[in-house]
Write a protein that holds these residues in place. Structure first.
Motif, PDB file in Angstrom:
ATOM      1  N   PHE A 243       0.797  -1.662   0.058  1.00 45.27           N
ATOM      2  CA  PHE A 243       0.232  -0.041   0.056  1.00 45.27           C
ATOM      3  C   PHE A 243       0.775   0.870  -0.066  1.00 45.27           C
ATOM      4  N   THR A 244       2.457   1.510   0.607  1.00 42.74           N
ATOM      5  CA  THR A 244       2.647   2.487   1.128  1.00 42.74           C
ATOM      6  C   THR A 244       3.655   3.081  -0.430  1.00 42.74           C
ATOM      7  N   ILE A 245       4.019   1.435  -1.225  1.00 45.02           N
ATOM      8  CA  ILE A 245       4.204   1.639  -2.255  1.00 45.02           C
ATOM      9  C   ILE A 245       3.331   2.231  -3.805  1.00 45.02           C
ATOM     10  N   ASN A 246       2.120   1.619  -3.738  1.00 48.78           N
ATOM     11  CA  ASN A 246       1.017   1.890  -5.121  1.00 48.78           C
ATOM     12  C   ASN A 246       0.935   3.330  -4.341  1.00 48.78           C
ATOM     13  N   ASN A 247       0.107   4.092  -3.131  1.00 50.48           N
ATOM     14  CA  ASN A 247      -0.099   5.069  -3.220  1.00 50.48           C
ATOM     15  C   ASN A 247       1.317   6.267  -3.222  1.00 50.48           C
ATOM     16  N   VAL A 248       1.862   5.651  -2.815  1.00 48.84           N
ATOM     17  CA  VAL A 248       2.642   7.054  -3.086  1.00 48.84           C
ATOM     18  C   VAL A 248       3.101   7.251  -4.453  1.00 48.84           C
ATOM     19  N   SER A 249       3.557   6.057  -5.325  1.00 55.21           N
ATOM     20  CA  SER A 249       3.819   5.955  -6.479  1.00 55.21           C
ATOM     21  C   SER A 249       2.754   6.655  -7.659  1.00 55.21           C
ATOM     22  N   ILE A 250       1.396   6.916  -6.757  1.00 55.86           N
ATOM     23  CA  ILE A 250       0.298   6.955  -7.963  1.00 55.86           C
ATOM     24  C   ILE A 250       0.076   8.167  -8.072  1.00 55.86           C
ATOM     25  N   VAL A 251       0.123   9.324  -6.391  1.00 60.35           N
ATOM     26  CA  VAL A 251      -0.171  10.827  -6.163  1.00 60.35           C
ATOM     27  C   VAL A 251       1.465  10.967  -7.124  1.00 60.35           C
ATOM     28  N   ILE A 252       2.800  10.718  -6.940  1.00 61.60           N
ATOM     29  CA  ILE A 252       3.924  10.999  -8.024  1.00 61.60           C
ATOM     30  C   ILE A 252       3.449  10.781  -9.375  1.00 61.60           C
ATOM     31  N   LEU A 253       3.154   9.737  -9.729  1.00 67.57           N
ATOM     32  CA  LEU A 253       3.022   9.556 -11.154  1.00 67.57           C
ATOM     33  C   LEU A 253       0.937  10.116 -11.729  1.00 67.57           C
ATOM     34  N   THR A 254       0.689  10.533 -11.165  1.00 73.69           N
ATOM     35  CA  THR A 254      -0.708  11.107 -11.676  1.00 73.69           C
ATOM     36  C   THR A 254       0.034  12.664 -12.227  1.00 73.69           C
ATOM     37  N   THR A 255       0.599  12.768 -11.352  1.00 75.27           N
ATOM     38  CA  THR A 255       1.904  14.398 -10.586  1.00 75.27           C
ATOM     39  C   THR A 255       1.532  14.807 -11.626  1.00 75.27           C
ATOM     40  N   VAL A 256       2.637  13.596 -12.290  1.00 73.10           N
ATOM     41  CA  VAL A 256       3.825  13.924 -13.252  1.00 73.10           C
ATOM     42  C   VAL A 256       2.474  14.231 -14.282  1.00 73.10           C
ATOM     43  N   PHE A 257       1.254  13.304 -14.635  1.00 70.19           N
ATOM     44  CA  PHE A 257       0.720  13.004 -15.669  1.00 70.19           C
ATOM     45  C   PHE A 257       0.336  14.511 -16.588  1.00 70.19           C
ATOM     46  N   ALA A 258      -0.612  15.283 -14.168  1.00 72.46           N
ATOM     47  CA  ALA A 258      -1.069  16.663 -14.395  1.00 72.46           C
ATOM     48  C   ALA A 258      -0.027  17.341 -15.064  1.00 72.46           C
ATOM     49  N   LEU A 259       1.141  17.867 -15.137  1.00 72.82           N
ATOM     50  CA  LEU A 259       1.748  18.712 -14.845  1.00 72.82           C
ATOM     51  C   LEU A 259       2.633  18.640 -16.756  1.00 72.82           C
ATOM     52  N   ALA A 260       2.918  17.143 -17.009  1.00 74.48           N
ATOM     53  CA  ALA A 260       3.759  17.098 -18.320  1.00 74.48           C
ATOM     54  C   ALA A 260       2.452  16.927 -19.402  1.00 74.48           C
ATOM     55  N   PHE A 261       0.863  15.978 -19.093  1.00 76.10           N
ATOM     56  CA  PHE A 261       0.021  16.458 -20.432  1.00 76.10           C
ATOM     57  C   PHE A 261      -0.945  17.326 -20.529  1.00 76.10           C
ATOM     58  N   PHE A 262      -1.148  17.805 -19.068  1.00 80.89           N
ATOM     59  CA  PHE A 262      -2.605  18.416 -18.965  1.00 80.89           C
ATOM     60  C   PHE A 262      -2.346  20.325 -18.994  1.00 80.89           C
TER      61      PHE A 262
END
Length: 287
Positions: A243-262
């Motif tokens: 749960f640690t790796i899953n949740n932290v990684s999703i927060v980071i990766l989704t933020t990267v997507f938001a900044l890079a693509f949108f």
């Protein structure tokens, strides 16, 4: 570990797809209903359990699956609205901060240990949801901007709690795909009832592009759940680590997507909120 990596990537893509709904003017509800029909079919295809449809209501995990079906369709709608109205990063933080809810449930119902570090983590999680929802660095967060992130936070936490409890207590490994199919099937039934009610009152409509986006959402939706459950069943990987790796990684990766693509613009409060979100998850699950 490969299952966990796949879960992170695919779960992050779900937030992206919801954002694309807004860009391409896709009606969220019918697309979500179709998504569950697709996820249901994938579950049946992957099932290895010798259970017929008629036997499903007699399974010990059916009640949990039925309740989860209602939560899935409800929270998925809230997730879509949050991603569209508040942005990908806000939706991700609100959804993934929900890890504190199963922790709280464990403390009060199962007498699990609680310490200062865990308490600090829970408080930071709540602050993170508040700050990530801010639209201005100078004015306080308005309730209308906080409503859907809070609903997503509570709903996601309820799903995590019930899903883990039901899967651990009642679902054998070979029955996981059938268990997921039943959840998706119940979500489909609830969604169809709601959609038909709105369609009759002419408050909703169906467009052919909805079919494409329903399929595009349904496939990753199914696999995000299957890979997460398989990661939880992997020997040598404790659930807290998963749960640690899953949740932290999703927060980071989704933020990267938001900044890079949108090209989403995050104010200082948002960045602080995301930082606190990551810290809070690490504190809660490591305490």
């Amino acid at each position: 570990m490969i299952y966990l990596i796949c879960s992170v990537v695919i779960s992050s893509l779900l937030f992206v797809i919801f954002k694309l709904f807004d860009i391409y003017k896709v009606h969220t509800l019918p697309a979500i209903v179709l998504n569950y029909a697709v996820a249901l079919s994938f579950g049946f295809v992957h099932s290895e359990a010798s259970i017929t449809i008629a036997d499903i209501p007699d399974q010990p995990w059916f009640l949990g699956a039925f309740i989860l079906g209602f939560l899935f369709i409800t929270v998925f709608n809230v997730m879509g609205i949050t991603a569209q109205k508040n942005g990908l990063s806000v939706a991700s933080v609100a959804g993934k901060m929900s890890v504190v809810i199963p922790v709280l449930i464990g403390i009060f119902l199962y007498n699990e240990s609680i310490g200062l570090v865990k308490v600090v983590g829970i408080i930071l999680a709540l602050i993170a949801v508040y700050l990530s929802s801010a639209k201005s660095d100078t004015s306080p967060v308005q309730f209308k901007n906080l409503l859907f992130p809070l609903l997503l936070f509570l709903g996601s936490g309820s799903i995590d709690t019930l899903l883990k409890y039901t899967e651990t207590t009642y679902v054998p490994k070979e029955a996981v795909p059938m268990f997921l199919s039943t959840i998706f099937g119940c979500a489909l039934l609830f969604g169809l009832c709601y959609f038909v009610a709105k369609f009759v009152r002419k408050k909703n409509s169906f467009e052919w592009k909805t079919l494409f986006w329903g399929i595009a959402l349904g496939i990753p939706n199914y696999y995000s759940m299957e890979f997460l459950l398989k990661a939880l069943q992997t020997k040598g990987l404790e659930s807290s680590i998963v749960f640690t790796i899953n949740n932290v990684s999703i927060v980071i990766l989704t933020t990267v997507f938001a900044l890079a693509f949108f090209k989403e613009k995050l104010i200082k409060k948002n960045w602080i909120g995301i930082g606190l979100a990551i810290i809070s998850i690490l504190l809660v699950v490591s305490a």
